[in-house]
Design a protein around this motif. Sequence first.
Motif, PDB file in Angstrom:
ATOM      1  N   LEU A  10      30.000 -11.314   6.296  1.00 42.90           N
ATOM      2  CA  LEU A  10      28.643 -11.813   6.141  1.00 42.90           C
ATOM      3  C   LEU A  10      28.410 -12.183   4.678  1.00 42.90           C
ATOM      4  O   LEU A  10      29.046 -11.630   3.772  1.00 42.90           O
ATOM      5  CB  LEU A  10      27.621 -10.761   6.568  1.00 42.90           C
ATOM      6  N   ASP A  11      27.485 -13.108   4.454  1.00 43.24           N
ATOM      7  CA  ASP A  11      27.167 -13.564   3.101  1.00 43.24           C
ATOM      8  C   ASP A  11      25.906 -12.858   2.626  1.00 43.24           C
ATOM      9  O   ASP A  11      24.785 -13.259   2.958  1.00 43.24           O
ATOM     10  CB  ASP A  11      26.970 -15.080   3.094  1.00 43.24           C
ATOM     11  N   ASP A  12      26.079 -11.794   1.834  1.00 43.41           N
ATOM     12  CA  ASP A  12      24.909 -11.067   1.341  1.00 43.41           C
ATOM     13  C   ASP A  12      24.263 -11.742   0.140  1.00 43.41           C
ATOM     14  O   ASP A  12      23.266 -11.257  -0.393  1.00 43.41           O
ATOM     15  CB  ASP A  12      25.256  -9.613   1.022  1.00 43.41           C
ATOM     16  N   SER A  16      19.172 -10.289   1.478  1.00 42.18           N
ATOM     17  CA  SER A  16      19.448  -8.872   1.700  1.00 42.18           C
ATOM     18  C   SER A  16      19.146  -8.483   3.135  1.00 42.18           C
ATOM     19  O   SER A  16      19.352  -7.333   3.531  1.00 42.18           O
ATOM     20  CB  SER A  16      18.617  -8.014   0.745  1.00 42.18           C
ATOM     21  N   SER A  17      18.676  -9.459   3.929  1.00 37.82           N
ATOM     22  CA  SER A  17      18.367  -9.218   5.329  1.00 37.82           C
ATOM     23  C   SER A  17      19.632  -9.365   6.175  1.00 37.82           C
ATOM     24  O   SER A  17      20.260 -10.432   6.182  1.00 37.82           O
ATOM     25  CB  SER A  17      17.307 -10.207   5.818  1.00 37.82           C
ATOM     26  N   LEU A  18      19.980  -8.328   6.884  1.00 39.09           N
ATOM     27  CA  LEU A  18      21.138  -8.379   7.768  1.00 39.09           C
ATOM     28  C   LEU A  18      20.944  -9.440   8.841  1.00 39.09           C
ATOM     29  O   LEU A  18      21.862 -10.211   9.141  1.00 39.09           O
ATOM     30  CB  LEU A  18      21.362  -7.006   8.408  1.00 39.09           C
ATOM     31  N   GLN A  19      19.758  -9.497   9.434  1.00 41.55           N
ATOM     32  CA  GLN A  19      19.507 -10.453  10.506  1.00 41.55           C
ATOM     33  C   GLN A  19      19.687 -11.892  10.018  1.00 41.55           C
ATOM     34  O   GLN A  19      20.305 -12.722  10.704  1.00 41.55           O
ATOM     35  CB  GLN A  19      18.094 -10.278  11.068  1.00 41.55           C
ATOM     36  N   GLN A  45      28.137  -3.835   1.045  1.00 46.30           N
ATOM     37  CA  GLN A  45      27.013  -4.726   1.344  1.00 46.30           C
ATOM     38  C   GLN A  45      25.766  -3.905   1.695  1.00 46.30           C
ATOM     39  O   GLN A  45      25.866  -2.745   2.113  1.00 46.30           O
ATOM     40  CB  GLN A  45      27.396  -5.695   2.468  1.00 46.30           C
ATOM     41  N   PRO A  46      24.574  -4.520   1.536  1.00 49.62           N
ATOM     42  CA  PRO A  46      23.318  -3.747   1.590  1.00 49.62           C
ATOM     43  C   PRO A  46      22.793  -3.470   2.996  1.00 49.62           C
ATOM     44  O   PRO A  46      21.599  -3.633   3.258  1.00 49.62           O
ATOM     45  CB  PRO A  46      22.354  -4.641   0.807  1.00 49.62           C
ATOM     46  N   TRP A  47      23.658  -3.084   3.919  1.00 50.25           N
ATOM     47  CA  TRP A  47      23.211  -2.681   5.249  1.00 50.25           C
ATOM     48  C   TRP A  47      24.232  -1.704   5.815  1.00 50.25           C
ATOM     49  O   TRP A  47      25.396  -1.668   5.426  1.00 50.25           O
ATOM     50  CB  TRP A  47      23.056  -3.886   6.181  1.00 50.25           C
ATOM     51  N   GLY A  48      23.806  -0.922   6.740  1.00 54.98           N
ATOM     52  CA  GLY A  48      24.664   0.105   7.309  1.00 54.98           C
ATOM     53  C   GLY A  48      25.535  -0.409   8.438  1.00 54.98           C
ATOM     54  O   GLY A  48      25.235  -1.416   9.077  1.00 54.98           O
ATOM     55  N   PHE A  49      26.598   0.306   8.686  1.00 52.37           N
ATOM     56  CA  PHE A  49      27.531  -0.119   9.731  1.00 52.37           C
ATOM     57  C   PHE A  49      26.919   0.025  11.113  1.00 52.37           C
ATOM     58  O   PHE A  49      27.282  -0.710  12.040  1.00 52.37           O
ATOM     59  CB  PHE A  49      28.852   0.661   9.629  1.00 52.37           C
TER      60      PHE A  49
END
Length: 253
Positions: A10-12, A16-19, A45-49
């Motif tokens: 994914l391109d963070d 910063s939004s995973l969606q 990256q700024p979201w959890g697995f």
Amino acid sequence: MIYYDAHLHLDDRLSSSLQESFSSLVEGLEEAEVKKCILLHLNTQPWGFEELIELVNKEERVESFINIDPRDPEVIDLLRYAVKIGYSGLKLHPRLHGYDPDSEKVIELVQEAGKLGIPTLVDAFPDGISLMRGFSPLQYARLATSCPASRLIWAHMGGHKVLDFMLLAKRLDNVFLDCSYSLLYYRGSSITDDILYAMRSMRYKKIFYGSDYPDRSVKDTLDLSIAEFRRVGISDTDQEAILYRNAKEFFGW
């Protein structure tokens, strides 16, 4: 032709939004007409697995490998839990996290992946930092021979050490390669020709295509890679092996 992409992220940088990042990836897959892909989770990256796998499980064309630092506590339990909630492989990044790919903790974790029936993808790109740390194809060979029941993908085909990685992959039944990043990173140099030679020498077996998105867009990387294949006269049948058939067989798609 059908296209499978065995290596992307994914391109963070977009958000910063995973969606939003996930939706952008799916749009890129649709534009490039990629039917299936392996999305590599990165724990930087700024979201959890857990958040990530919820989205992956809803998108038919996407599967995901979890990125785990083998030095973290409770790694075996973490890997088992990740598989339970939907992850289909393990991603190791010695270059990013700064550990040796043949350490005892890595071997233990990869052996567990084999017991769980999932493959392990290991970053194998020798940048300047990893070279100064003593990067060697022999480390990857030791990992493979220590984990004979585990299937390993050496990502990026070993970069400029591609011929060493090719020779090892020919002798190690549990080792496969992906050509992500390296094929285009070295474009215009003799290394790209070495990568294409390695594909031919391996008779286009045990090698997967990967875009390494977001290095470039999914479509741009696919188009440029196909242009390299055509430049050296790789037949449509052999291109199909790299772009589709090998991954279909390996991942069971």
